[in-house]
Design a protein around this motif. Structure first.
Motif, PDB file in Angstrom:
ATOM      1  N   ALA A  11       0.703  -0.945  -0.297  1.00  0.00           N
ATOM      2  CA  ALA A  11      -0.154  -0.129  -0.175  1.00  0.00           C
ATOM      3  C   ALA A  11       0.687   0.890   0.208  1.00  0.00           C
ATOM      4  O   ALA A  11       1.832   1.124   0.774  1.00  0.00           O
ATOM      5  CB  ALA A  11      -0.868  -0.318   1.379  1.00  0.00           C
ATOM      6  N   THR A  12       0.605   2.095  -0.570  1.00  0.00           N
ATOM      7  CA  THR A  12       1.487   3.454  -1.072  1.00  0.00           C
ATOM      8  C   THR A  12       1.131   4.703   0.136  1.00  0.00           C
ATOM      9  O   THR A  12       1.754   5.149   0.807  1.00  0.00           O
ATOM     10  CB  THR A  12       0.870   3.839  -1.717  1.00  0.00           C
ATOM     11  N   ASP A  13      -0.065   4.680   0.925  1.00  0.00           N
ATOM     12  CA  ASP A  13      -0.934   5.086   1.593  1.00  0.00           C
ATOM     13  C   ASP A  13      -1.755   4.402   2.211  1.00  0.00           C
ATOM     14  O   ASP A  13      -2.380   3.965   2.025  1.00  0.00           O
ATOM     15  CB  ASP A  13      -1.039   6.884   1.258  1.00  0.00           C
ATOM     16  N   SER A  14      -2.404   5.512   3.299  1.00  0.00           N
ATOM     17  CA  SER A  14      -3.609   5.009   3.984  1.00  0.00           C
ATOM     18  C   SER A  14      -4.905   4.748   3.291  1.00  0.00           C
ATOM     19  O   SER A  14      -5.128   4.082   3.647  1.00  0.00           O
ATOM     20  CB  SER A  14      -3.763   6.377   5.407  1.00  0.00           C
ATOM     21  N   ALA A  15      -5.070   6.348   2.297  1.00  0.00           N
ATOM     22  CA  ALA A  15      -6.082   5.744   1.318  1.00  0.00           C
ATOM     23  C   ALA A  15      -6.648   4.581   0.718  1.00  0.00           C
ATOM     24  O   ALA A  15      -7.066   3.719   0.719  1.00  0.00           O
ATOM     25  CB  ALA A  15      -6.895   6.468   1.030  1.00  0.00           C
ATOM     26  N   HIS A  16      -4.704   3.887   0.048  1.00  0.00           N
ATOM     27  CA  HIS A  16      -5.043   2.852  -0.153  1.00  0.00           C
ATOM     28  C   HIS A  16      -4.621   1.570   0.050  1.00  0.00           C
ATOM     29  O   HIS A  16      -5.792   0.436  -0.161  1.00  0.00           O
ATOM     30  CB  HIS A  16      -3.163   2.641  -1.000  1.00  0.00           C
ATOM     31  N   ALA A  17      -4.303   1.899   1.734  1.00  0.00           N
ATOM     32  CA  ALA A  17      -4.595   0.744   2.526  1.00  0.00           C
ATOM     33  C   ALA A  17      -5.608   0.459   3.053  1.00  0.00           C
ATOM     34  O   ALA A  17      -6.032  -1.149   2.850  1.00  0.00           O
ATOM     35  CB  ALA A  17      -3.783   0.450   3.587  1.00  0.00           C
ATOM     36  N   LEU A  18      -6.855   1.482   2.803  1.00  0.00           N
ATOM     37  CA  LEU A  18      -8.134   1.012   3.153  1.00  0.00           C
ATOM     38  C   LEU A  18      -8.679   0.399   1.300  1.00  0.00           C
ATOM     39  O   LEU A  18      -9.699  -0.443   2.135  1.00  0.00           O
ATOM     40  CB  LEU A  18      -9.395   2.979   3.287  1.00  0.00           C
ATOM     41  N   GLU A  68      -7.112   1.223  14.046  1.00  0.00           N
ATOM     42  CA  GLU A  68      -8.489   2.151  14.589  1.00  0.00           C
ATOM     43  C   GLU A  68      -9.129   3.192  13.871  1.00  0.00           C
ATOM     44  O   GLU A  68     -10.261   3.015  13.357  1.00  0.00           O
ATOM     45  CB  GLU A  68      -8.612   2.722  16.339  1.00  0.00           C
ATOM     46  N   ARG A  69      -7.774   3.966  13.823  1.00  0.00           N
ATOM     47  CA  ARG A  69      -7.884   4.670  12.858  1.00  0.00           C
ATOM     48  C   ARG A  69      -9.159   4.065  10.798  1.00  0.00           C
ATOM     49  O   ARG A  69      -9.626   4.927  10.790  1.00  0.00           O
ATOM     50  CB  ARG A  69      -6.748   6.116  12.717  1.00  0.00           C
ATOM     51  N   LEU A  70      -8.099   3.523  10.617  1.00  0.00           N
ATOM     52  CA  LEU A  70      -8.135   3.015   9.562  1.00  0.00           C
ATOM     53  C   LEU A  70     -10.127   2.412   9.615  1.00  0.00           C
ATOM     54  O   LEU A  70     -10.425   1.705   8.745  1.00  0.00           O
ATOM     55  CB  LEU A  70      -7.621   1.494   8.948  1.00  0.00           C
ATOM     56  N   GLU A  71      -9.643   1.316  10.801  1.00  0.00           N
ATOM     57  CA  GLU A  71     -11.629   0.557  10.708  1.00  0.00           C
ATOM     58  C   GLU A  71     -12.408   1.235  11.097  1.00  0.00           C
ATOM     59  O   GLU A  71     -13.260   1.081  10.054  1.00  0.00           O
ATOM     60  CB  GLU A  71     -11.316  -0.632  12.194  1.00  0.00           C
ATOM     61  N   GLN A  72     -12.307   2.738  11.829  1.00  0.00           N
ATOM     62  CA  GLN A  72     -13.271   3.795  11.511  1.00  0.00           C
ATOM     63  C   GLN A  72     -13.614   4.388  10.410  1.00  0.00           C
ATOM     64  O   GLN A  72     -14.675   4.304   9.835  1.00  0.00           O
ATOM     65  CB  GLN A  72     -12.285   5.404  12.346  1.00  0.00           C
ATOM     66  N   ARG A  73     -12.714   4.525   9.836  1.00  0.00           N
ATOM     67  CA  ARG A  73     -13.182   5.108   8.105  1.00  0.00           C
ATOM     68  C   ARG A  73     -13.419   3.973   7.106  1.00  0.00           C
ATOM     69  O   ARG A  73     -14.326   3.989   6.459  1.00  0.00           O
ATOM     70  CB  ARG A  73     -11.264   5.359   6.808  1.00  0.00           C
ATOM     71  N   LEU A  74     -13.094   3.148   7.774  1.00  0.00           N
ATOM     72  CA  LEU A  74     -14.016   1.928   6.579  1.00  0.00           C
ATOM     73  C   LEU A  74     -14.914   1.466   7.224  1.00  0.00           C
ATOM     74  O   LEU A  74     -16.249   1.325   5.985  1.00  0.00           O
ATOM     75  CB  LEU A  74     -13.440   0.420   6.828  1.00  0.00           C
ATOM     76  N   ALA A  75     -15.421   2.096   8.336  1.00  0.00           N
ATOM     77  CA  ALA A  75     -16.458   1.820   8.912  1.00  0.00           C
ATOM     78  C   ALA A  75     -17.781   2.974   8.195  1.00  0.00           C
ATOM     79  O   ALA A  75     -19.132   2.579   8.139  1.00  0.00           O
ATOM     80  CB  ALA A  75     -16.767   1.588  10.304  1.00  0.00           C
ATOM     81  N   GLU A  76     -17.260   4.065   8.558  1.00  0.00           N
ATOM     82  CA  GLU A  76     -17.716   4.931   7.950  1.00  0.00           C
ATOM     83  C   GLU A  76     -18.303   4.821   6.594  1.00  0.00           C
ATOM     84  O   GLU A  76     -19.316   5.745   5.717  1.00  0.00           O
ATOM     85  CB  GLU A  76     -17.012   6.639   7.961  1.00  0.00           C
ATOM     86  N   LYS A  77     -16.599   4.420   5.386  1.00  0.00           N
ATOM     87  CA  LYS A  77     -17.531   4.150   4.364  1.00  0.00           C
ATOM     88  C   LYS A  77     -19.220   3.000   4.431  1.00  0.00           C
ATOM     89  O   LYS A  77     -19.007   3.098   2.968  1.00  0.00           O
ATOM     90  CB  LYS A  77     -16.245   3.898   3.160  1.00  0.00           C
ATOM     91  N   THR A  78     -18.805   1.800   4.517  1.00  0.00           N
ATOM     92  CA  THR A  78     -19.626   1.277   4.724  1.00  0.00           C
ATOM     93  C   THR A  78     -20.745   1.949   5.060  1.00  0.00           C
ATOM     94  O   THR A  78     -22.304   1.242   4.491  1.00  0.00           O
ATOM     95  CB  THR A  78     -19.779  -0.313   5.269  1.00  0.00           C
TER      96      THR A  78
END
Length: 570
Positions: free
Chosen positions: A504-511, A560-570
């Protein structure tokens, strides 16, 4: 308004496509394989069937290019080292099969008062099997890389080579041949050797640099044109000096087997090979004359049985004597009992030389076609029995199968990140294959000893050729997020069982990668930042256990930040 004239072969193309679309699925559903479907389609639409097409000879001239491309693709899968390890099967088993089968059929033909010259041509012509037919069966069954598949291929390869001396034999037996001087014979041999040397030197030293230049243009159609040029050009050189076109294409393929462009060449050629091979079998089916078959049914039926049984017995016995298990020997026997396409070439030359009568050749051609038709049926019969037969022979350890050489990991993208991953994997003894689309990277990696090939990760055919379907893990080390996304979608669709590890290149890509459900993803900047911070804390005197606590906390917060962003998108 008057209708415009249709392009040449337009109506014939529609008939050909319609017949194959109907016949091939039916044959496949019956378990007979696609080849029988093509033969049946040709017999139905040909001049001796429904008469939709006038002649199969013109079609056959074009369709023979399918055999050429088939041998080129097979050559790409055999590097010179593997070919050398097969020398016992090619020159030992192959020579014995052609020689003994040919002499036996020659004896039977002389018993029928055929005449020595005619019997010799008929016997050795029928001793040859169909390279196109047998390889198609082996590929459809996924058995080309098996031990018996490799032994069968060795026999077929020798048969392709043997057509050259057999054609020379026809010229010698011709009653009206002229007498050649020793100088003429030496000149012909010199020309043949020069042609072989030209193909070898070109394939060895010129093709890879040229492909590197073409790859830099990123023009796929140019690479496709170059691939066809290499296959057909090498075939043309061999044909110009009287050798088999298929043999020339095979030699070019072998010389490119170690090239970094091997998988892309194979993927580019495959659609043309498949279409032309189908056309080849349709043309063969079109040449089946039902009137000749009806008038000589008893003789032709007996000929089919004699040819298939004689070849099958010799193939089984020779395979057993040379180390194959009983099961493998039986499979070789039922894969290669048919007559071959080179029999048509040999018999036609014999007619031109006055050795065989045209009526006799029609009978022999009918026997060859029917042996092709009954070969898949023989394979089906054996399938019901072979599973119950335990191999009692000695396995031949000298044959390395492609399955054994299949990589366990496919690395896509071979920049600094991919090279480091590859170094870790190979350090543990794992075999890898890597693909990249930058010739400069490929050249550098190969100098370091890595097995890297040119290829586009967004093409299913390239991934298949590179071994994605058999890999235990695919490591996606591409820098371009969009290209990686398309490649992941393709791999998940075509190869759902393989594990996907991604860079992954950055957090957005990891998400985005987590949303796609990859098995593992890692951000290179995140890990390098942690390593940097850990080293800085250590230099400032922070205790090791405190550094580990800080690192664990940072990782937890990031997750936790990644999981939170993932939950917000779903």
């Amino acid at each position: 308004m008057a209708a415009e004239t249709a392009p040449p072969f337009f109506a014939e193309s529609i008939v050909f496509l319609a017949a194959t679309v109907v016949a091939v699925p039916i044959a496949k559903r019956l378990g007979l394989g696609s080849v029988v479907g093509y033969l049946a389609a040709g017999a139905a639409i040909g001049p001796f069937g429904l008469g939709f097409l006038a002649s199969g000879e013109d079609v056959l001239k074009i369709a023979e290019l399918g055999v050429v491309l088939l041998l080129f693709v097979i050559g790409l899968e055999l590097d010179p080292a593997k070919l050398w390890r097969m020398k016992r099967d090619i020159f030992g088993l192959g020579t014995a099969q052609v020689g003994l089968t040919g002499l036996c059929l020659f004896s039977l033909a002389t018993f029928l008062d055929m005449g020595n010259s005619a019997a010799l041509v008929a016997g050795f012509g029928l001793a040859l099997s169909s390279t196109a037919f047998a390889l198609q069966i082996l590929q459809e069954r996924g058995q080309l890389s098996s031990p018996y598949g490799q032994r069968a291929f060795g026999i077929l390869l020798f048969q392709d080579i043997s057509i050259v001396p057999l054609l020379a034999m026809v010229a010698l037996l011709a009653p009206d041949r002229g007498v050649s001087s020793g100088g003429d014979a030496l000149k012909e041999v010199s020309i043949v050797l020069a042609a072989v040397a030209a193909v070898i030197l070109t394939g060895r030293y010129l093709i890879s640099p040229i492909f590197s230049l073409l790859a830099a243009t990123r023009a796929r159609e140019v690479m496709l044109s170059a691939a066809l040029l290499v296959a057909l050009g090498s075939a043309g050189i061999m044909h110009s000096v009287g050798l088999s076109m298929a043999l020339g294409a095979f030699l070019a393929g072998v010389l490119l087997a170690e090239s970094s462009f091997r998988h892309t060449l194979e993927a580019d050629i495959e659609p043309f090979r498949s279409l032309l091979m189908g056309l080849f079998f349709v043309a063969v089916g079109m040449s089946l004359d039902f009137s000749v078959l009806g008038d000589n049914l008893g003789f032709i039926a007996a000929g089919v049985v004699v040819v298939m049984v004689t070849k099958g017995v010799f193939l089984w016995a020779l395979s057993r004597v040379t180390g194959s298990s009983n099961s493998d020997a039986l499979r070789i026997a039922v894969t290669l009992p048919q007559g071959g396409e080179f029999a048509f070439v040999l018999f036609t030359a014999a007619v031109g030389g006055g050795i065989l009568a045209f009526e006799t050749v029609n009978l022999l051609n009918a026997i060859v076609i029917l042996t092709m038709l009954f070969t898949p049926i023989a394979c089906l019969v054996l399938d019901g029995v072979a599973a119950r037969i335990k191999a009692r022979g000695v396995e031949n350890p000298s044959i390395e199968t492609f399955d054994e050489a299949t990589p366990t990991v496919l690395v896509i993208g071979f920049g600094r990140f991919g090279m480091t991953v590859a170094e870790s994997l190979t350090a543990d003894g794992l075999e890898i294959t890597a693909i990249d689309n930058r010739p400069d990277r490929i050249s550098y990696a190969r100098k370091l000893g890595y097995n890297v090939f040119y290829g586009d990760a967004t093409r299913s055919d390239v991934l298949t050729a590179a071994g994605a379907g058999k890999a235990a893990l695919v490591a996606m080390c591409i820098e371009n997020d969009k290209v990686m996304g398309r490649a992941i979608d393709l791999i998940r669709e075509e190869f759902p069982e393989v594990k996907l590890f991604c860079r992954a290149t950055d957090s957005a890509h990891a998400l985005s990668l987590k949303e796609k459900g990859v098995d593992f993803q890692i951000r290179e900047t995140f890990e390098s930042s942690l390593a940097f911070g850990r080293a800085a804390l250590a230099a400032l005197g922070t205790p090791t256990d405190r550094i580990e606590q800080i690192e664990d906390k940072i990782r937890q917060n990031d997750l936790e930040r990644l999981e939170q962003r993932l939950a917000e998108k779903t």
